[in-house]
Write a protein that holds these residues in place. Structure first.
Motif, PDB file in Angstrom:
ATOM      1  N   TYR A   3      35.237  30.196 -49.170  1.00 45.66           N
ATOM      2  CA  TYR A   3      35.267  29.027 -48.290  1.00 45.66           C
ATOM      3  C   TYR A   3      36.667  28.778 -47.747  1.00 45.66           C
ATOM      4  N   GLN A   4      37.661  29.112 -48.597  1.00 44.56           N
ATOM      5  CA  GLN A   4      39.029  28.768 -48.218  1.00 44.56           C
ATOM      6  C   GLN A   4      39.595  29.701 -47.156  1.00 44.56           C
ATOM      7  N   THR A  53      34.916  19.161 -44.895  1.00 48.07           N
ATOM      8  CA  THR A  53      35.602  20.453 -44.995  1.00 48.07           C
ATOM      9  C   THR A  53      35.371  21.288 -43.736  1.00 48.07           C
ATOM     10  N   LYS A  60      37.633  19.892 -41.076  1.00 46.78           N
ATOM     11  CA  LYS A  60      39.035  20.210 -41.374  1.00 46.78           C
ATOM     12  C   LYS A  60      39.331  21.659 -41.028  1.00 46.78           C
ATOM     13  N   LYS A  61      38.405  22.519 -41.451  1.00 52.47           N
ATOM     14  CA  LYS A  61      38.638  23.940 -41.271  1.00 52.47           C
ATOM     15  C   LYS A  61      38.671  24.296 -39.779  1.00 52.47           C
ATOM     16  N   ARG A 111      41.835  25.781 -37.795  1.00 48.62           N
ATOM     17  CA  ARG A 111      41.731  27.005 -36.999  1.00 48.62           C
ATOM     18  C   ARG A 111      42.260  26.776 -35.581  1.00 48.62           C
ATOM     19  N   ASN A 118      40.119  31.169 -43.736  1.00 49.82           N
ATOM     20  CA  ASN A 118      39.872  30.673 -42.383  1.00 49.82           C
ATOM     21  C   ASN A 118      40.138  31.801 -41.397  1.00 49.82           C
TER      22      ASN A 118
END
Lengths: 529, 649
Positions: free
Chosen positions: A208-209, A495, A498-499, A503, A211
């Protein structure tokens, strides 16, 4: 979480308990059919009871995975035995254990051949479904995902209707195409993660982390999305569904509609979107468009069907369109509505398939024209059928309304035109369901075969009552269920947002940096000149 | 007092559950007593609450009773909660009061029906839903009641479902209502999403109305128009009125309760409830008033030539609902509600009387086969007469006060077109009602001897409720006598705290103008509408008593017009061929051509191409699923190796 539960691997027990049932079934003589059925029923009921502590002990105040079990499995490749649930999977797990009991009950007299193998397939399937819902490691997930496929293929191919082989192979190949693409994407993700961090892992909380750049995200999103879109199924990948449903035995249809299709939507929300959120945002217009087309198209095609089961199958395309629409509207109301609608569809379409199965067992036909006026002859059946119909068309007070309302409300916030078009599905839904109900249940009881129909027996009533309870419970007090998913959904949205934002910043920074370099480069060139 | 508002819908719910779940073995009389007393208790509770409410200061008459949280998602929050204020208490009194009478009546009317229990189960469920509708404190819970009454209407129209016409009518009602609800729910979405931009996430009436100034004029116009679409469905206005005449397939008490007195007025109630929003949207108000008056006139013309007792009354209901919309549309909200109430009495009664006639005539509905019923059924005749005088707007009867109030208000607020059409429609109303009365109750009996022999007055269980409603039809108007006739319009005063339109200019001005109108003008207008009504009655008298040849000749003379009216302007045929058949054709096209012809053809095509290619490399292919699985494995390994290799470099 209490100290006691922390030491009990409750999730592993839940996943593998049905396999214990399979072992028991293997030991029973195949002639002893009542023992086989009894054992399967007892195991499915115990399994359901085992899953109850999950919903009781579940802590709704956190978005963290709960009841986590994490053991390294293939250390060299970074594969883990990693289980855990959150508010999104919790309710789908409950739905699975709940529906399996009803499926075993509904197969009591419907299945005549190979009953032992049938019940083994059923329990095997349950393990596959629960495993896929509970796994937090991509390899583990993929294994369970494929495991599910085999018993379902057998359920259709062995215990299905006259065109069962065609339907089973179509189902298998369709899903396989998606699975292959998904596996490639999983592997690509695995190596990209290693490239970025130097670590090999299939742990989704770690993945998940990551990007990824937008380009890579787009390709991998497409690969995952295709696999899941086929499973959902989204328009235009839906044509395996009517065939599979029409040919599958009743319990197969219930599980297929109730849980297997949810694997597609669950895949989107668990893997596809959080892993590749920027790509997901780019795909929003396309997916919403396909979802709305699915809603209207599914409803219209359902309207003209001559076979009740096929009608319900096409209505699934329409209902799942709502689920996808809500998910990709990306706000609290729509996503919660979307998850709620996954449950609703399991309950109400499950009920409709059970009901169609009950009438098929009596009449050996599902063609609308062979019925008419049944309400007079079998009033108890008519009452249950009516309730399932109303739940399917989303009457306020039933579960269907809560889901559709939240989805449409959230979608309206995100995109008015899509919401307006989707809302016409509510009108069409009433039209095709009530028209079908009228032709089957109302009018004159004019066919001799229908004049001797027997009303539901106690086993069938016992099968349907839990569903009716759920229909009204979920319609009147949805807070009990939505409250469980609240934190997980808000965390999901946060999340993802945020992601995507990160990006975007990265891309704009990279662009600025590139511009700077370009300009400074140009300066250098000038100097040399 | 707020803590027991929930009792009002609770009793019908209990009645529904007892008869529905346990009633299979009950005797008919028990089922009837349980169902009727559930409504009776509910009526009693409402009465007590009404008197308690009167004790409170007019501007403090607002009580809420929260039961539990309902849909809570993110910031969006709704509750199951009831509200008692002058408007909801008036509605609750009308609903429970009229329902109570009709429940009693139904015990006689349905006595020999095999579906006796099912009937009362549905009827109790209906009253429960209707009370949710009028007592809810939020749009969303109101929508629950709104769709709930739709469901009961569907079930009760199709009560005799063996008849295809009944089953069709039920389905038509539900689907047409869903079209309206489509607009209604979009209106709700627009409210929520607009307010949510200001951090307000509620659909409670209170909250929405208090924050109404946050809506831009365009938004509030859109919201009110969308809600009105819902109202045209539920309250049978143009263009969605088509389901109501067909709804007469249901048992007659159902026509009386649901399709005359209560459910169909829900749209009027909704607009009155939202008067704050509507007052902000003058454009919508104009639309409401014009649609209302056109519906009133249009359906009155259809009613002129019909021969089916109940259908005449059905078109009359559509027409009278039109008047109510005129009332709320010109900004005279309490006048609309006033007519809603009096109409509930007299139209409910007209239907009960028609049921009484059917009871005596073995189900016959064609008025041409009746005649002279006055002699055989004196009670039915007299109560029918009371209601007819009321609906025709004869001074002294309730309908006069309420209808005249609407016409007067529309005239005085400057809606001259609306007033002219409304007054003409009033003349038509008087005509068709007296045509019905003269043809059915006067003259020579035209039924066959067998039927004539069996003609009888209905039992007391049916006549007593009719007498009660007849009294209400007469005196029901006295709560709203206008000042010009020496009254003080208590009804309007009572509703004033909620009907202020949020103090918006347009409404204030209108009210101001009305208050300062000259008494002589008001008298003149009253005289005009009474004269128009008398003309209608006189023409009916000439046509059907004095000179029965005349209408036949007239119909022959104006063949075209007669055919058009008799066939209800062919609207049903038009809808069927364009919308219903169009949708079916399109759906068939999608299924046969797109689904089977394109999508599945491609899928199967790809499969057969693969198969024929496979023929060339047959040796590698066994055709078994294991092989496919194996090839997936091989493919996976290849990809795996590729990426692995790539990641090394």
């Amino acid at each position: 979480m209490g100290g006691l539960t922390a030491h009990i691997p409750i999730l592993s027990i839940i996943i593998f308990f049905p396999m214990v049932g399979v072992l028991f079934l293997l030991l029973i003589d195949r002639e002893n059919e009542s023992a086989i059925k009894g054992t399967a029923l007892v195991f499915s009921i115990i399994e359901f009871c085992l899953s109850l502590p999950l919903i009781i002990r579940f802590n709704p105040n956190t978005a963290d995975y709960q009841f986590v079990e994490k053991i390294p499995w293939v250390k060299s490749l970074g594969i883990q035995y990693f289980l855990g649930i959150d508010g999104i999977s919790l309710l789908l797990i409950m739905l699975t254990t709940f529906l399996t009991v009803l499926c075993v009950l509904s197969s009591w007299s419907a299945i005549k051949n190979y009953i032992k193998e049938y019940m083994i397939s059923m329990l095997f399937l349950e393990t596959g479904m629960l495993g896929a819902l509970i796994s937090l490691d991509l390899v583990l997930f993929y294994i369970f995902w494929e495991v599910m496929l085999i018993p379902m293929y057998l359920l259709i191919g062995v215990w299905g209707g006259p065109r069962r082989i065609y339907a089973a192979v179509k189902f298998f190949l369709y899903t396989m195409v998606g699975s292959v693409l998904m596996m490639i994407a999983i592997l690509a993700l695995y190596f990209l993660y290693h490239k970025a961090t130097g670590v090999y892992t299939f742990d989704i909380t770690k993945l998940y982390q990551l990007n990824l750049p937008l380009g890579a995200q787009m390709w991998m999103f497409a690969a995952f999305a295709l696999a899941f879109a086929i499973k959902v199924p989204m328009f235009p990948f839906h044509t395996w569904l009517p065939d599979a449903h029409t040919e599958a035995p009743t319990a197969g249809s219930v599980i297929l509609a109730g849980v297997l299709l949810k694997m597609g939507t669950y895949g989107f929300i668990r893997f596809c979107i959080p892993l590749f959120p920027s790509a997901a945002f780019k795909f929003v217009p396309l997916i919403m468009l396909l979802a709305v087309i699915g809603i209207i198209y599914g409803a219209l095609v359902a309207m003209m069907q001559k076979d009740v089961k096929k009608l319900v199958a096409y209505s699934s395309v329409s209902h799942l369109g709502f689920v996808m629409l809500g998910m990709f509207a990306f706000n609290m109301q729509s996503v919660e509505g979307s998850i709620y609608q996954m449950l609703n569809h399991g309950i109400s379409t499950g009920a409709l398939f059970l009901i169609v199965g009950m009438i098929y067992e009596r009449r050996h036909t599902r063609l609308i024209k062979d019925f008419g006026g049944l309400a007079k002859q079998i009033p108890i059946f008519a009452t249950f059928f009516m309730i399932a119909t109303l739940s399917s068309i989303g009457l306020p007070g039933t579960n269907g309304f809560v889901g559709e309302f939240l989805i449409l409300l959230g979608t309206f916030k995100a995109s008015r035109p899509f919401a307006v078009f989707a809302a016409t599905g509510v009108i069409l839904g009433a039209a095709y369901m009530l028209w079908m109900f009228q032709r089957v249940m109302f009018g004159k009881l004019d066919k001799d075969e229908n004049k001797v129909l027997k009303d539901l027996n106690w086993r069938e009533v016992v099968t349907l009552i839990p569903i009716v309870i759920m229909v009204f419970w979920m319609g009147i007090y949805p807070k009990f269920f939505i409250g469980k998913m609240e934190k997980s959904v808000s965390n999901f949205l946060m999340t993802v947002n945020k992601k995507v934002e990160a990006r975007r910043l990265m891309d704009s920074k990279a662009k600025a940096l590139a511009d700077n370099l370009w300009q400074s480069g140009k300066l250098k060139v000038q100097k040399i000149n | 007092m707020a803590s027991y508002i929930w009792l009002i819908p609770f009793f019908p719910m209990v009645g529904f559950l007892i008869n529905g779940l346990l009633g299979v073995k009950f005797k008919r009389s028990w089922i009837h007593i349980i169902a009727a007393s559930a409504i009776g208790l509910s009526f009693l509770t409402t009465l007590i609450l009404f008197f308690e409410l009167l004790k409170v200061e007019p501007h403090a008459r607002h009580f809420e009773n929260v039961i539990f949280d309902w849909i809570v998602a993110g910031k969006f929050h709704t509750q199951v909660a009831f509200m008692l204020d002058p408007l909801s208490v008036v509605m609750a009194l009308v609903v429970t009061g009229v329902s109570f009478m009709i429940h009693i009546y139904s015990g006689g009317y349905m006595h020999d029906d095999p579906g006796f229990r099912r009937f009362f189960v549905y009827l109790n469920l209906f009253v429960f839903s209707m009370l949710i509708l009028v007592l809810s404190n939020s749009f969303l819970l109101m929508f629950v009641g709104w769709e709930g009454v739709g469901l009961c209407s569907y079930l009760l129209i199709g009560f005799w479902f063996e008849k295809d016409s009944a089953a069709n009518a039920g389905k038509k009602a539900f689907v047409v209502n869903r079209i309206g609800d489509f607009g209604f729910i979009l209106g709700l979405f627009l409210i929520v999403t607009t307010l949510s931009k200001h951090g307000i996430w509620s659909l409670n009436f209170d909250v929405v109305f208090k924050n109404a100034e946050l809506f831009s004029p365009a938004t509030v116009t859109a919201i009110t128009l969308l809600l009105f679409v819902g109202a045209t469905g539920k309250s049978a206005q143009i263009p969605l009125y088509v389901w109501l005449p067909d709804a007469m397939e249901g048992p007659t008490p159902v026509s009386s309760l649901i399709h005359a007195a209560t459910m169909v007025t829900a749209g009027v109630y909704m607009i009155a409830r939202c008067n704050v929003l509507y007052s902000m949207a003058p454009g919508t108000m104009e639309v409401v008033a014009v649609v209302g008056v056109l519906t009133a006139f249009f359906s009155a013309t259809i009613a002129l030539v019909q021969n089916d007792f109940k259908r005449i009354l059905a078109y009359s209901t559509v027409s009278q609902l039109g008047y109510m919309f005129v009332g709320v549309g010109v900004g005279a909200f309490s006048a609309g509600i006033f007519h809603l109430m009096t109409h509930a009495f007299f139209k409910g009664l007209l239907f009960l009387a028609s049921g009484s006639v059917m009871h005596a005539m073995a189900g016959e509905l064609n008025i041409q086969k009746m005649g002279g019923l006055k002699k055989f059924m004196p009670v039915t005749f007299w109560v029918f007469m009371m209601a007819t005088l009321a609906i025709s707007g004869i001074p002294g009867f309730s309908g006069f006060f309420s209808k005249d109030e609407i016409l007067w208000q529309s005239f005085h607020r400057g809606h001259i077109f609306v007033w002219i059409m409304g007054t003409l429609a009033a003349g038509l109303t008087a005509f068709y009602m007296f045509r019905l009365t003269f043809v059915a109750f006067f003259g020579k009996p035209r039924m066959d001897e067998e039927t004539k022999h069996h003609l009888h007055e209905s039992p007391k269980v049916m006549t007593y409720p009719m007498i009660v409603l007849a009294i209400a039809s007469v005196v029901g108007g006295y709560v709203g006598i206008p000042p010009v006739l020496g009254g003080s319009n208590r009804f309007e005063k009572f509703l004033e705290p909620i009907m202020g339109g949020g103090g918006h200019e347009a409404v204030k001005e209108g009210a101001h103008a009305v208050a300062h109108a000259s008494a002589s003008l008001e008298f003149t207008m009253m005289a005009v509408s009474v004269i128009v009504a008398l003309i209608g009655i006189t023409v009916a008298y000439v046509f059907y008593i004095k000179n029965p040849e005349l209408p036949v000749r007239l119909a022959r003379g104006m063949r075209g017009l007669y055919t058009l009216l008799y066939n209800k302007y062919f609207v049903d045929e038009f809808y069927n061929s364009v919308f219903v058949q169009g949708t079916k054709d399109f759906a068939t096209f999608l299924w046969q051509k797109v689904d089977v012809g394109i999508i599945d053809a491609i899928v199967n095509g790809v499969a057969s191409i693969v198969e024929s290619c496979g023929g060339l490399i047959r040796k590698l292919q066994t055709g078994y699923v294991q092989t496919y699985a194996f090839s997936i494995l091989v493919g996976g390994v290849v990809v795996f190796v590729y990426f692995f290799w790539e990641s090394l470099f």
